[in-house]
Design an enzyme around this catalytic site. Structure first.
Site, PDB file in Angstrom:
ATOM      1  N   ALA A 131       0.865  -1.191   0.000  1.00 18.63           N
ATOM      2  CA  ALA A 131       0.000   0.000   0.000  1.00 18.63           C
ATOM      3  C   ALA A 131       0.890   1.226   0.000  1.00 18.63           C
ATOM      4  O   ALA A 131       2.044   1.189   0.434  1.00 18.63           O
ATOM      5  CB  ALA A 131      -0.922   0.001   1.220  1.00 18.63           C
ATOM      6  N   ASP A 287      -6.141   9.135  13.476  1.00 19.92           N
ATOM      7  CA  ASP A 287      -6.233   9.063  12.013  1.00 19.92           C
ATOM      8  C   ASP A 287      -7.028   7.814  11.623  1.00 19.92           C
ATOM      9  O   ASP A 287      -6.565   6.978  10.857  1.00 19.92           O
ATOM     10  CB  ASP A 287      -4.821   9.019  11.423  1.00 19.92           C
ATOM     11  CG  ASP A 287      -4.801   9.364   9.935  1.00 19.92           C
ATOM     12  OD1 ASP A 287      -5.795   9.954   9.448  1.00 19.92           O
ATOM     13  OD2 ASP A 287      -3.815   9.048   9.257  1.00 19.92           O
TER      14      ASP A 287
END
Length: 520
Positions: A131, A287
Site C-alpha cells: 500500500a 487518524d
C-alpha cells in the site's frame, strides 16, 4: 526569498488545478468572479474531454499537490453524507492507493537506515509495495525466523514538501487572521500550529512505533481491538518494521458480508473503541480513516478490529476532558442550560453572553437530533448549523479539540457505512457517566486512594523513623520554647526594674523642681 517560494508554490497549485480541469475553483473566488467569462475563452477549455469525472479530477489534484492535501482528502472521504457518492468513492482511494514511489528506492532507504543489506536483515523483502499513502508506503517482508512483517518507509523528500506546504498554510492563516472578520473565532493560526505538530509527528516513525506499542499495551487481551507487534530493533526515524496483519478493510462492505461479519456488533465496537481511548486511556488514534482499520474474519459473529498506522495520536488535558465529558453528558440529557453554563465556565464564549439566549440557540439546533437513527441525521449539517449559531455568540474554535473532532467525524462516517441504524448517543452515554463518576463523588475518592496506595506502601517502612524524628523535634521545640519563656521572663523582670528606677528618678526630679520653685 520566503515570499518568492510561497508565490511559486501558489502558482504551481493553480497550474495543477488548470491541468486537471478544476480552474473553475479559481473563478469562484470573489476577486475573480467579475472575469469568470474568461474561463470560456481559454483554448484548452474548448477541447477538453469530459470522460474524466469531477471526483477523479479532484483526486488527481490532491495527489499532485502532495501529502498535506492528500491528508485533507482522506478526511473528506469519510463524510459521504456531504458529497456525491462518486466524489466520496474517489477520495476514499487516497487512503491507501496514492501512487507509489519505486520499490528499489525504498530498498535503498531501508539499507541506509539499518546500515546493512535487506538480505542480512530479512529472509524475504518484497519490492512491490502493499500500500502507498501520502507520507509513506509499506512493503511485505519476512524475518529470518519466518515471521511475516511489513516495512514502512517514508517517502523520499517528503519532509521538505510538508514543511513547504506548512509554511504556505501559516502565511494563509496570518492573512485570514488579519483580514477576515471571523478569524478571531476560528483561530486559524492556532489550528495550523496544531495541524503542523500532528503532521510533523507523522514524519518520525520511531514516534509511531512508540505509539503503537502503547496502544497495544492499552488493548492487550481486548476483544475489541488488536494492535500488531513492533520490532523496535529494526525501527529508525524513516523506517519501521511491524507485524503483518491479515484482515478485511473496514470499507469493503461486500467482503464483510461475504464473510458473514456481524455488522451491527462491529459498528458498536467501533464506538466502544473510540470512547475507551478518549475517556479511559486518554490516548486515542487520531487518524481513523477506513484505510487504517481492518476487521479480523476469524470469528464473524464476534468481530474484532485491527488497527494500523499510528502516526497521529491525540491526548486531552484533564480540564479539557472534564469539560468535554460534562458537555456531552449534558447534551445526552438534553440539559441545554448546563451546556451553556459549561461554555461560559470554560471561557469558550465571552462572559457577557446571556446564558438564556445561548441555551435557546443550542436547543434549537440540537433538539431535533436526539432519539433518531444515524440514517436520518447529517452530523455534517449539524456541525455547520452549530457553528453558524455559536458564531453569533463569538465562540472560539478550540485548537486542542480539532483532532478529536476530526476523529469523531471519522467514527461517525464509519458507523454510518456499517450500520445506519446505530444510535451514537446511546453508545456514548455510559462512558460519559462512568467517567464523571470517576472524577467526583465516592468512586473518585476510592480511585484516588487506590492510586496513592503504592506510594503510601512505599513510605510505610519509614513511618516509625518519621514518628521518632517528629517527636524528637517536638521535644526540642518544647525545650526551646521553655528556654525562650525563661529568657522572656528575665527580660520582663529587667524591664520592670528599669521602669521602677525611671519612676523614682522622675519623682525625685519633680520634687527638686517644686523645691526650687518654693525657694524662689
Amino acid at each position: 526569498m520566503r515570499y518568492v517560494r510561497l508565490f511559486i508554490r501558489l502558482f504551481r497549485i493553480n497550474i495543477v488545478l488548470i491541468r486537471h480541469g478544476l480552474e473553475e475553483v479559481l473563478f469562484e473566488i470573489s476577486y475573480f468572479r467579475p472575469i469568470r467569462f474568461l474561463l470560456f475563452l481559454l483554448p484548452w477549455h474548448w477541447f477538453r474531454k469530459e470522460e474524466i469525472t469531477h471526483g477523479v479530477r479532484i483526486r488527481y489534484v490532491l495527489e499532485d499537490l502532495g501529502p498535506i492535501f492528500v491528508k485533507f482528502g482522506q478526511t473528506l472521504s469519510t463524510r459521504r453524507d456531504l458529497f456525491p457518492e462518486e466524489i466520496a468513492d474517489e477520495l476514499a482511494k487516497l487512503q491507501d492507493q496514492v501512487p507509489a514511489f519505486p520499490g528499489e528506492v525504498a530498498k535503498q532507504l531501508v539499507e541506509q537506515a539499518l546500515q546493512k543489506s535487506v538480505n542480512e536483515t530479512f529472509g524475504e523483502f518484497g519490492i512491490e509495495p502493499l500500500a502507498s499513502a501520502s507520507i509513506a508506503q509499506v512493503h511485505p517482508a519476512k524475518l529470518h525466523e519466518g515471521t511475516d512483517v511489513v516495512v514502512k518507509v517514508l517517502r523520499p523528500g517528503v519532509e521538505k514538501d510538508v514543511r513547504q506546504d506548512l509554511e504556505l498554510l501559516h502565511v494563509m492563516a496570518s492573512i485570514m487572521h488579519r483580514y477576515w472578520k471571523d478569524a478571531q473565532l476560528l483561530q486559524p493560526r492556532e489550528i495550523v500550529q496544531e495541524f503542523e505538530r500532528v503532521v510533523l509527528d507523522e514524519l518520525d516513525l520511531l514516534r509511531e512505533a512508540a505509539n503503537a506499542s502503547q496502544l497495544r499495551r492499552n488493548f492487550e487481551n481486548s476483544p475489541d481491538l488488536y494492535v500488531p507487534e513492533v520490532y523496535f530493533d529494526l525501527c529508525r526515524r524513516n523506517v519501521m518494521v511491524i507485524e503483518r496483519i491479515h484482515g478485511i478493510p473496514v470499507s469493503d462492505r461486500a467482503a464483510l458480508e461475504r464473510h458473514g461479519i456481524n455488522l451491527k456488533k462491529l459498528s458498536e465496537r467501533g464506538c466502544i473503541i473510540f470512547f475507551t481511548q478518549v475517556f479511559r486511556h486518554n490516548f486515542f488514534h487520531g487518524d481513523m480513516h477506513p484505510g487504517n482499520i481492518f476487521v479480523s474474519y476469524e470469528n464473524p459473529e464476534d468481530p474484532k478490529y485491527i488497527g494500523v498506522d499510528f502516526g497521529v495520536i491525540g491526548t486531552l488535558t484533564t480540564s479539557d476532558k472534564r469539560y468535554l465529558a460534562e458537555n456531552l453528558l449534558a447534551f445526552f440529557n438534553r440539559d441545554y442550560r448546563r451546556v451553556a453554563e459549561l461554555h461560559l465556565e470554560s471561557g469558550w464564549v465571552p462572559p457577557d453572553v446571556r446564558v438564556e439566549e445561548f441555551e435557546s440557540a443550542i436547543r434549537t439546533v440540537c433538539e431535533p437530533v436526539f432519539q433518531r437513527p444515524l440514517s436520518e441525521i447529517s452530523f455534517g449539517n449539524l456541525l455547520v448549523r452549530l457553528f453558524q449559531t455559536t458564531r453569533r455568540f463569538n465562540m472560539k474554535v478550540q485548537p486542542q479539540l480539532v483532532l478529536l473532532e476530526k476523529t469523531m467525524l471519522s467514527i461517525e462516517g464509519l458507523a454510518r457505512q456499517l450500520d445506519p441504524s446505530l444510535n451514537l448517543w446511546d453508545m456514548a452515554k455510559p462512558f460519559m457517566e462512568r467517567w464523571m463518576s470517576e472524577q467526583v463523588g465516592v468512586r473518585a475518592l476510592a480511585l484516588g486512594i487506590r492510586k496513592q496506595l503504592p506510594r503510601m506502601a512505599e513510605r510505610l517502612p519509614e513511618i516509625p523513623d518519621l514518628v521518632y524524628t517528629s517527636m524528637k523535634k517536638f521535644e526540642q521545640n518544647n525545650d526551646m520554647l521553655e528556654q525562650q519563656n525563661q529568657e522572656f521572663k528575665a527580660l520582663r523582670n529587667e524591664v520592670r526594674k528599669s521602669n521602677r528606677a525611671i519612676t523614682v528618678i522622675l519623682i525625685l526630679a519633680l520634687a527638686g523642681a517644686l523645691a526650687g520653685m518654693w525657694y524662689l
